[in-house]
Design a protein around this motif. Structure first.
Motif, mmCIF file in Angstrom:
data_model
loop_
_atom_site.group_PDB
_atom_site.id
_atom_site.type_symbol
_atom_site.label_atom_id
_atom_site.label_comp_id
_atom_site.label_asym_id
_atom_site.label_seq_id
_atom_site.Cartn_x
_atom_site.Cartn_y
_atom_site.Cartn_z
ATOM 1 N N ARG A 34 7.307 40.860 25.417
ATOM 2 C CA ARG A 34 7.502 41.544 26.218
ATOM 3 C C ARG A 34 9.187 41.544 26.266
ATOM 4 N N THR A 35 9.676 42.377 25.558
ATOM 5 C CA THR A 35 10.849 42.094 24.733
ATOM 6 C C THR A 35 10.606 44.281 25.222
ATOM 7 N N TYR A 135 -2.273 42.315 31.631
ATOM 8 C CA TYR A 135 -2.512 42.129 30.394
ATOM 9 C C TYR A 135 -2.226 40.859 30.376
ATOM 10 N N GLY A 136 -2.754 39.753 31.045
ATOM 11 C CA GLY A 136 -2.494 38.324 30.638
ATOM 12 C C GLY A 136 -1.378 37.941 30.821
ATOM 13 N N ARG A 137 -0.035 38.063 30.273
ATOM 14 C CA ARG A 137 1.374 38.161 30.346
ATOM 15 C C ARG A 137 1.984 37.146 31.349
ATOM 16 N N LYS A 138 1.220 36.980 33.085
ATOM 17 C CA LYS A 138 1.710 35.938 33.425
ATOM 18 C C LYS A 138 0.070 35.720 34.695
ATOM 19 N N PRO A 139 0.156 33.797 34.807
ATOM 20 C CA PRO A 139 -1.441 33.730 35.711
ATOM 21 C C PRO A 139 -1.273 33.982 36.051
ATOM 22 N N TYR A 140 0.043 34.400 37.372
ATOM 23 C CA TYR A 140 0.309 34.202 39.088
ATOM 24 C C TYR A 140 1.444 35.689 39.012
ATOM 25 N N GLY A 141 1.618 36.056 40.560
ATOM 26 C CA GLY A 141 1.873 36.499 40.638
ATOM 27 C C GLY A 141 2.807 37.685 42.033
#
Length: 264
Positions: A34-35, A135-141
């Protein structure tokens, strides 16, 4: 941005850049895709955070252990600190959807607002949240995009396991999205609960642990996207649940739980 402000979750950074050069030798880099990319060319001057060996510009997530089972974490972009945290060590729990960058990039955080940052415009964080979900880097937003961009996101979300709710918000489309997988499938809740029980006093840890345990068979999508009044329901959830659902590091959440419990 939406991950923080719309849900009553605004993370506060520690202004500490003046110590960067003297403590850099204690930091351990934790690589994270994520950087943000470093700037090209010479239009942006690097910040003061440097490695002790050779003085290379620091870039990424760095941690160092502190006494009394504490940990210090800093996210650095091209030598500029974007967040800087102290919190209790929580060593049992790790998960690829949880990252120190998630609150930083979702909210547009920076330790010094006068410093350069990777955020290029007012919708940068919204676009980052949208991509992180895909991309599956967060579960919710939660994010807001122009209609054309939102329609492209809807098309790309097919087959990802994401469930979303969308509505017009002025000239933008506001989207709340979450994965349909259950919390017990996404996260090692036993490890996380053990960390909370060890990191916080019992009167603070036990309600948070009970809330996490109660979410085992729930999912971010069914519980915080599709239910009536889902966003209000999410804003009222215990901090440990909100932090985990947003993919925020538990040690930062634990630090906030402890801070909010202190007398004002």
């Amino acid at each position: 941005m939406h991950d923080g402000h719309s849900n009553g979750w605004t993370l506060t950074c520690i202004r500490d850049s003046e110590r960067a050069e003297t403590v850099a030798d204690a930091w351990i880099l934790h690589p994270d895709y994520r950087t943000p990319q470093v700037p090209t060319g010479t239009s942006v001057a690097p910040g003061p955070w440097r490695h002790p060996d050779g003085g290379q510009i620091m870039n990424g997530t760095y941690r160092r252990p502190l006494p009394e089972h504490q940990v210090e974490v800093v996210t650095v972009w091209y030598g500029h600190a974007l967040s800087h945290w102290y919190g209790p060590r929580m060593p049992r729990f790790t998960n690829p959807m949880v990252s120190a960058w998630n609150p930083v990039l979702a909210q547009g955080l920076t330790v010094d607002p006068r410093s350069p940052s990777p955020y290029r415009d007012e919708l940068w964080c919204d676009r980052w949240i949208a991509e992180a979900l895909l991309y599956g880097r967060k579960p919710y937003g939660t994010f807001a995009l122009p209609a054309e961009d939102a329609l492209r996101w809807f098309a790309r979300s097919g087959g990802t396991g994401l469930v979303y709710h969308a509505r017009a918000d002025g000239e933008l489309i506001r989207v709340v999205a979450g994965t349909a997988e259950r919390y017990a499938q996404l996260f090692d809740l036993d490890a996380l609960i053990s960390d909370y029980l060890e990191a916080l006093p019992a009167e603070l840890a036990e309600p948070q642990a009970a809330a996490l345990d109660a979410h085992r068979l729930r999912s971010p999508a069914l519980h915080y996207v599709l239910t009536e009044g889902a966003e209000t329901h999410f804003a009222q959830a215990p901090l440990a649940v909100r932090g985990l659902t947003l993919g925020y590091p538990p040690h930062e959440t634990a630090a906030r739980i402890a801070a909010e419990a202190r007398p004002s």
